[in-house]
Design a protein around this motif. Sequence first.
Motif, PDB file in Angstrom:
ATOM      1  N   ARG A  62       0.812  -1.051  -0.118  1.00 44.26           N
ATOM      2  CA  ARG A  62       0.411   0.291   0.098  1.00 44.26           C
ATOM      3  C   ARG A  62       1.311   1.102   0.395  1.00 44.26           C
ATOM      4  N   LEU A  63       0.292   2.330  -0.514  1.00 45.80           N
ATOM      5  CA  LEU A  63       0.620   3.350  -0.268  1.00 45.80           C
ATOM      6  C   LEU A  63       0.490   4.824   0.543  1.00 45.80           C
ATOM      7  N   PHE A  64       0.143   5.180   1.479  1.00 42.30           N
ATOM      8  CA  PHE A  64      -0.073   6.049   2.706  1.00 42.30           C
ATOM      9  C   PHE A  64       0.639   7.492   1.986  1.00 42.30           C
ATOM     10  N   ILE A  65      -0.273   8.519   2.372  1.00 43.71           N
ATOM     11  CA  ILE A  65      -0.578   9.238   1.765  1.00 43.71           C
ATOM     12  C   ILE A  65      -0.645  10.344   2.951  1.00 43.71           C
ATOM     13  N   PHE A  66       0.433  11.639   3.227  1.00 42.37           N
ATOM     14  CA  PHE A  66      -0.511  12.538   4.163  1.00 42.37           C
ATOM     15  C   PHE A  66       0.338  13.919   4.309  1.00 42.37           C
ATOM     16  N   GLY A  67      -0.251  14.874   5.001  1.00 39.22           N
ATOM     17  CA  GLY A  67       0.690  16.122   4.730  1.00 39.22           C
ATOM     18  C   GLY A  67      -0.107  17.055   5.505  1.00 39.22           C
ATOM     19  N   ASN A  68       0.116  18.572   5.561  1.00 41.45           N
ATOM     20  CA  ASN A  68      -1.607  18.828   6.556  1.00 41.45           C
ATOM     21  C   ASN A  68      -1.845  20.487   6.015  1.00 41.45           C
ATOM     22  N   LEU A  93      -6.764   0.879  -7.083  1.00 37.32           N
ATOM     23  CA  LEU A  93      -5.248   0.852  -6.355  1.00 37.32           C
ATOM     24  C   LEU A  93      -4.929   1.748  -4.832  1.00 37.32           C
ATOM     25  N   PRO A  94      -4.374   0.236  -4.327  1.00 41.63           N
ATOM     26  CA  PRO A  94      -3.927   0.318  -2.100  1.00 41.63           C
ATOM     27  C   PRO A  94      -3.471   1.980  -2.268  1.00 41.63           C
ATOM     28  N   ALA A  95      -4.133   2.836  -2.131  1.00 37.06           N
ATOM     29  CA  ALA A  95      -3.838   4.106  -1.642  1.00 37.06           C
ATOM     30  C   ALA A  95      -3.995   4.903  -0.527  1.00 37.06           C
ATOM     31  N   LEU A  96      -3.471   5.013   0.692  1.00 35.93           N
ATOM     32  CA  LEU A  96      -4.606   5.869   1.673  1.00 35.93           C
ATOM     33  C   LEU A  96      -4.235   6.922   2.360  1.00 35.93           C
ATOM     34  N   ALA A  97      -4.939   8.376   2.502  1.00 36.79           N
ATOM     35  CA  ALA A  97      -4.638   8.797   2.614  1.00 36.79           C
ATOM     36  C   ALA A  97      -4.929   8.948   4.706  1.00 36.79           C
ATOM     37  N   LEU A  98      -3.874   9.539   5.260  1.00 36.51           N
ATOM     38  CA  LEU A  98      -3.866   9.058   6.824  1.00 36.51           C
ATOM     39  C   LEU A  98      -4.090  10.944   7.188  1.00 36.51           C
ATOM     40  N   THR A  99      -4.783  11.729   6.256  1.00 36.69           N
ATOM     41  CA  THR A  99      -5.688  12.591   7.060  1.00 36.69           C
ATOM     42  C   THR A  99      -6.969  12.970   7.220  1.00 36.69           C
ATOM     43  N   VAL A 100      -8.338  11.965   6.989  1.00 38.25           N
ATOM     44  CA  VAL A 100      -9.274  11.814   6.972  1.00 38.25           C
ATOM     45  C   VAL A 100     -10.343  11.282   7.857  1.00 38.25           C
ATOM     46  N   ASP A 101      -9.336  10.352   9.292  1.00 40.18           N
ATOM     47  CA  ASP A 101     -10.298   9.836  10.105  1.00 40.18           C
ATOM     48  C   ASP A 101     -10.223  11.354  11.559  1.00 40.18           C
ATOM     49  N   SER A 102     -11.141  11.506  10.869  1.00 45.15           N
ATOM     50  CA  SER A 102     -10.912  13.613  12.709  1.00 45.15           C
ATOM     51  C   SER A 102     -10.586  12.319  13.635  1.00 45.15           C
ATOM     52  N   SER A 103     -11.763  10.978  13.905  1.00 46.00           N
ATOM     53  CA  SER A 103     -11.552  10.779  15.299  1.00 46.00           C
ATOM     54  C   SER A 103     -10.120  10.257  15.612  1.00 46.00           C
ATOM     55  N   VAL A 104      -9.594   9.493  15.049  1.00 45.70           N
ATOM     56  CA  VAL A 104      -8.166   9.087  15.427  1.00 45.70           C
ATOM     57  C   VAL A 104      -6.878  10.512  15.143  1.00 45.70           C
ATOM     58  N   LEU A 105      -7.111  10.997  14.167  1.00 46.37           N
ATOM     59  CA  LEU A 105      -6.171  12.355  14.314  1.00 46.37           C
ATOM     60  C   LEU A 105      -6.143  13.349  15.646  1.00 46.37           C
ATOM     61  N   THR A 106      -7.809  13.282  16.218  1.00 50.38           N
ATOM     62  CA  THR A 106      -7.564  14.606  17.508  1.00 50.38           C
ATOM     63  C   THR A 106      -7.920  13.460  18.609  1.00 50.38           C
ATOM     64  N   ALA A 132       5.678   5.230   1.689  1.00 46.12           N
ATOM     65  CA  ALA A 132       4.710   6.340   2.795  1.00 46.12           C
ATOM     66  C   ALA A 132       5.699   7.689   1.936  1.00 46.12           C
ATOM     67  N   LEU A 133       4.384   8.790   1.603  1.00 44.31           N
ATOM     68  CA  LEU A 133       5.334   9.845   0.710  1.00 44.31           C
ATOM     69  C   LEU A 133       4.233  10.813   1.431  1.00 44.31           C
ATOM     70  N   GLY A 134       5.047  11.707   2.184  1.00 46.70           N
ATOM     71  CA  GLY A 134       4.937  12.564   2.487  1.00 46.70           C
ATOM     72  C   GLY A 134       4.473  14.517   2.497  1.00 46.70           C
ATOM     73  N   LEU A 135       3.944  14.943   2.315  1.00 45.07           N
ATOM     74  CA  LEU A 135       3.548  16.183   1.979  1.00 45.07           C
ATOM     75  C   LEU A 135       4.004  17.196   2.806  1.00 45.07           C
ATOM     76  N   SER A 136       4.910  18.470   2.380  1.00 48.63           N
ATOM     77  CA  SER A 136       5.085  19.235   3.144  1.00 48.63           C
ATOM     78  C   SER A 136       5.825  20.658   2.185  1.00 48.63           C
ATOM     79  N   THR A 137       4.839  21.520   2.354  1.00 48.90           N
ATOM     80  CA  THR A 137       5.643  22.670   1.295  1.00 48.90           C
ATOM     81  C   THR A 137       7.197  23.370   2.084  1.00 48.90           C
ATOM     82  N   SER A 138       6.599  23.296   3.274  1.00 51.86           N
ATOM     83  CA  SER A 138       8.362  23.643   3.916  1.00 51.86           C
ATOM     84  C   SER A 138       9.108  22.298   4.616  1.00 51.86           C
ATOM     85  N   GLY A 139       8.991  21.617   4.307  1.00 56.75           N
ATOM     86  CA  GLY A 139       9.527  20.351   4.474  1.00 56.75           C
ATOM     87  C   GLY A 139       9.985  20.053   5.500  1.00 56.75           C
ATOM     88  N   ARG A 140       9.327  21.331   6.312  1.00 58.64           N
ATOM     89  CA  ARG A 140       9.787  20.504   7.647  1.00 58.64           C
ATOM     90  C   ARG A 140       8.547  20.703   8.888  1.00 58.64           C
TER      91      ARG A 140
END
Length: 208
Positions: A62-68, A93-106, A132-140
Motif C-alpha cells: 500500500r501507499l500511505f499519503i499524508f500532509g497538513n 490501487l491501494p492508496a490511503l490518505a492518513l488525513t481523513v479520520d477525524s476521530s483518530v487524528l483528534t 509512505a509519501l509525505g507532503l510538506s511545503t516547508s519540508g519541516r
Amino acid sequence: MDDERRTRSGTLDSGDRDSLVARVEAAFRESISVKEKVMETAGETIVRMAELTAEVFRGRKRLFIFGNGGSAADSQHLAAEFVNRFRLERAPLPALALTVDSSVLTSIANDYHFDEVFEKQLKAFGHAGDAALGLSTSGRSPNVVRALKWARENGLHTLGLAGEAVTEMDAYCDLVVHVPSPETARVQEVHLTVEHIFCQLVEAILFS
C-alpha cells in the motif's frame, strides 16, 4: 451619488481593474516559471517515484499519503485518483490518505501530541514494503518528518514532496521532489501537478 453607488457595489474603476489583471498575469507567469524549473530538474525523480510505487502496488502493498492543510487536501485528492481512477479504466490501487479520520487524528493529538498523528497510523497499518509519501511545503512539518523517519526505520519506501529548502525531511526520503519557490501557493500548485503526473505514470506502467 455615482461614486457612492460604485463604492457600495464594489465596482472598480479601470485603473484598479488593470492593476488586478496585472496581478493575475504575474501569478500565472510565476506559477509557469516554477513548473518549468521542476520539469527541468525533477523529471527523472518523478519517473523513479512512479516506478517504485508501481512495484509496491504489484507486490500487493500500500501507499500511505499524508500532509497538513493544503497538503492534507492533496493527500486525499491523490489517494482518490489511485483508488478510483485517473485516466485509465483499471483496477483500484491501494492508496490511503492518513488525513481523513477525524476521530483518530483528534484522539492522538489530544492524548499524545499532534506530531504523532501520522506516525501512529503508520505503526498501526504500515508494513515493510509499503510506501509512505509525505507532503510538506516547508519540508519541516514535524508530524510529516516524524512519520517518514518511522517509515524509513521500519522498511517502508519513503517519498517526499517539499519546498525549496533541503531539510531533515530529505534525510528520511528515498526520493524527494523540491519546488524552488518561497511562496506556499506556488509550491502547492506544483505539488498538485507533480501528483497528477505521478499518478498518470503509475497507471501507464501498470496498465498501458
